[in-house]
Design a protein around this motif. Structure first.
Motif, PDB file in Angstrom:
ATOM      1  N   THR A  84       5.268 -20.841  24.289  1.00  0.00           N
ATOM      2  CA  THR A  84       4.782 -20.216  25.523  1.00  0.00           C
ATOM      3  C   THR A  84       3.333 -19.771  25.359  1.00  0.00           C
ATOM      4  OG1 THR A  84       7.048 -19.313  25.699  1.00  0.00           O
ATOM      5  CG2 THR A  84       5.499 -18.679  27.405  1.00  0.00           C
ATOM      6  N   LEU A  85       2.516 -20.689  24.915  1.00  0.00           N
ATOM      7  CA  LEU A  85       1.120 -20.352  24.639  1.00  0.00           C
ATOM      8  C   LEU A  85       0.374 -19.996  25.913  1.00  0.00           C
ATOM      9  CD1 LEU A  85       0.501 -23.004  21.897  1.00  0.00           C
ATOM     10  CD2 LEU A  85      -0.005 -20.574  21.657  1.00  0.00           C
ATOM     11  N   LYS A  86      -0.571 -19.069  25.758  1.00  0.00           N
ATOM     12  CA  LYS A  86      -1.391 -18.591  26.864  1.00  0.00           C
ATOM     13  C   LYS A  86      -2.862 -18.865  26.554  1.00  0.00           C
ATOM     14  CE  LYS A  86       1.778 -14.683  27.510  1.00  0.00           C
ATOM     15  NZ  LYS A  86       1.888 -13.197  27.569  1.00  0.00           N
ATOM     16  N   PRO A  87      -3.702 -18.963  27.574  1.00  0.00           N
ATOM     17  CA  PRO A  87      -5.134 -19.175  27.312  1.00  0.00           C
ATOM     18  C   PRO A  87      -5.728 -18.124  26.382  1.00  0.00           C
ATOM     19  CG  PRO A  87      -4.659 -19.586  29.612  1.00  0.00           C
ATOM     20  CD  PRO A  87      -3.393 -19.050  29.015  1.00  0.00           C
ATOM     21  N   GLU A  88      -5.213 -16.899  26.458  1.00  0.00           N
ATOM     22  CA  GLU A  88      -5.752 -15.841  25.580  1.00  0.00           C
ATOM     23  C   GLU A  88      -5.342 -16.002  24.122  1.00  0.00           C
ATOM     24  OE1 GLU A  88      -4.062 -15.440  28.457  1.00  0.00           O
ATOM     25  OE2 GLU A  88      -2.695 -13.702  28.359  1.00  0.00           O
ATOM     26  N   ASP A  89      -4.500 -16.968  23.813  1.00  0.00           N
ATOM     27  CA  ASP A  89      -4.182 -17.286  22.426  1.00  0.00           C
ATOM     28  C   ASP A  89      -5.242 -18.202  21.801  1.00  0.00           C
ATOM     29  OD1 ASP A  89      -0.765 -17.545  23.427  1.00  0.00           O
ATOM     30  OD2 ASP A  89      -1.685 -15.889  22.318  1.00  0.00           O
ATOM     31  N   THR A  90      -6.163 -18.680  22.615  1.00  0.00           N
ATOM     32  CA  THR A  90      -7.221 -19.548  22.112  1.00  0.00           C
ATOM     33  C   THR A  90      -8.055 -18.810  21.069  1.00  0.00           C
ATOM     34  OG1 THR A  90      -7.373 -20.822  24.151  1.00  0.00           O
ATOM     35  CG2 THR A  90      -9.317 -20.813  22.729  1.00  0.00           C
ATOM     36  N   ALA A  91      -8.179 -19.407  19.891  1.00  0.00           N
ATOM     37  CA  ALA A  91      -8.897 -18.774  18.781  1.00  0.00           C
ATOM     38  C   ALA A  91      -8.921 -19.737  17.601  1.00  0.00           C
ATOM     39  CB  ALA A  91      -8.217 -17.471  18.371  1.00  0.00           C
ATOM     40  N   VAL A  92      -9.673 -19.355  16.590  1.00  0.00           N
ATOM     41  CA  VAL A  92      -9.548 -20.011  15.294  1.00  0.00           C
ATOM     42  C   VAL A  92      -8.502 -19.227  14.506  1.00  0.00           C
ATOM     43  CG1 VAL A  92     -10.682 -20.665  13.147  1.00  0.00           C
ATOM     44  CG2 VAL A  92     -11.936 -20.802  15.306  1.00  0.00           C
ATOM     45  N   TYR A  93      -7.507 -19.936  14.028  1.00  0.00           N
ATOM     46  CA  TYR A  93      -6.410 -19.304  13.290  1.00  0.00           C
ATOM     47  C   TYR A  93      -6.628 -19.525  11.792  1.00  0.00           C
ATOM     48  CZ  TYR A  93      -3.834 -18.338  17.540  1.00  0.00           C
ATOM     49  OH  TYR A  93      -3.440 -17.831  18.758  1.00  0.00           O
ATOM     50  N   TYR A  94      -6.539 -18.435  11.048  1.00  0.00           N
ATOM     51  CA  TYR A  94      -6.766 -18.465   9.608  1.00  0.00           C
ATOM     52  C   TYR A  94      -5.494 -18.100   8.859  1.00  0.00           C
ATOM     53  CZ  TYR A  94     -11.755 -18.387  10.736  1.00  0.00           C
ATOM     54  OH  TYR A  94     -13.018 -18.685  11.229  1.00  0.00           O
TER      55      TYR A  94
END
Length: 121
Positions: A84-94
């Motif tokens: 259930t991904l949301k646009p605000e989950d957009t990021a670089v994940y480390y």
């Protein structure tokens, strides 16, 4: 030399799913915890999810109920299932890991190179 190799990022539409993987390799005596952080431009890196070898987990409030972290001890690999991904989950994940690799130095923090997750609306 310890390395964390991430994979699984990409572009997905809102409501979709992605699974991130992070494999630790090198001269590892033990891993005492692995987790995922994320960062967007101009903001501090923030914790997304973390797990210990004993099975304890914790999540950022913003991802509870949507993301699930799991650890395969045999493969030294941590996964992050993101639903259930949301646009605000957009990021670089480390990927992050607390690893004992040198008995003289003790446990240290290690980081992956980051993988981009983009969620379109």
């Amino acid at each position: 030399q310890v390395q964390l190799m991430e994979s699984g990022g990409g572009l997905v539409q809102a409501g979709g799913s992605l699974r991130l993987s992070c494999a630790a390799s090198g001269n590892i005596f033990s891993i005492n915890g692995m987790g995922w952080y994320r960062q967007t431009p101009g903001k501090q890196r923030e914790l997304v999810a973390h797990t210990t070898g004993g099975g304890r987990t914790n999540y950022a409030d913003s991802v509870k109920g949507r993301f699930r972290i799991s650890l395969d001890n045999a493969k030294n690999t941590v996964y992050l299932q993101m639903n259930t991904l949301k646009p605000e989950d957009t990021a670089v994940y480390y990927c992050n890991a607390w690893i004992l690799a040198d008995l003289h130095v003790g446990s240290k923090d290690y980081w992956g190179q980051g993988t981009q997750v983009t969620v379109s609306s």
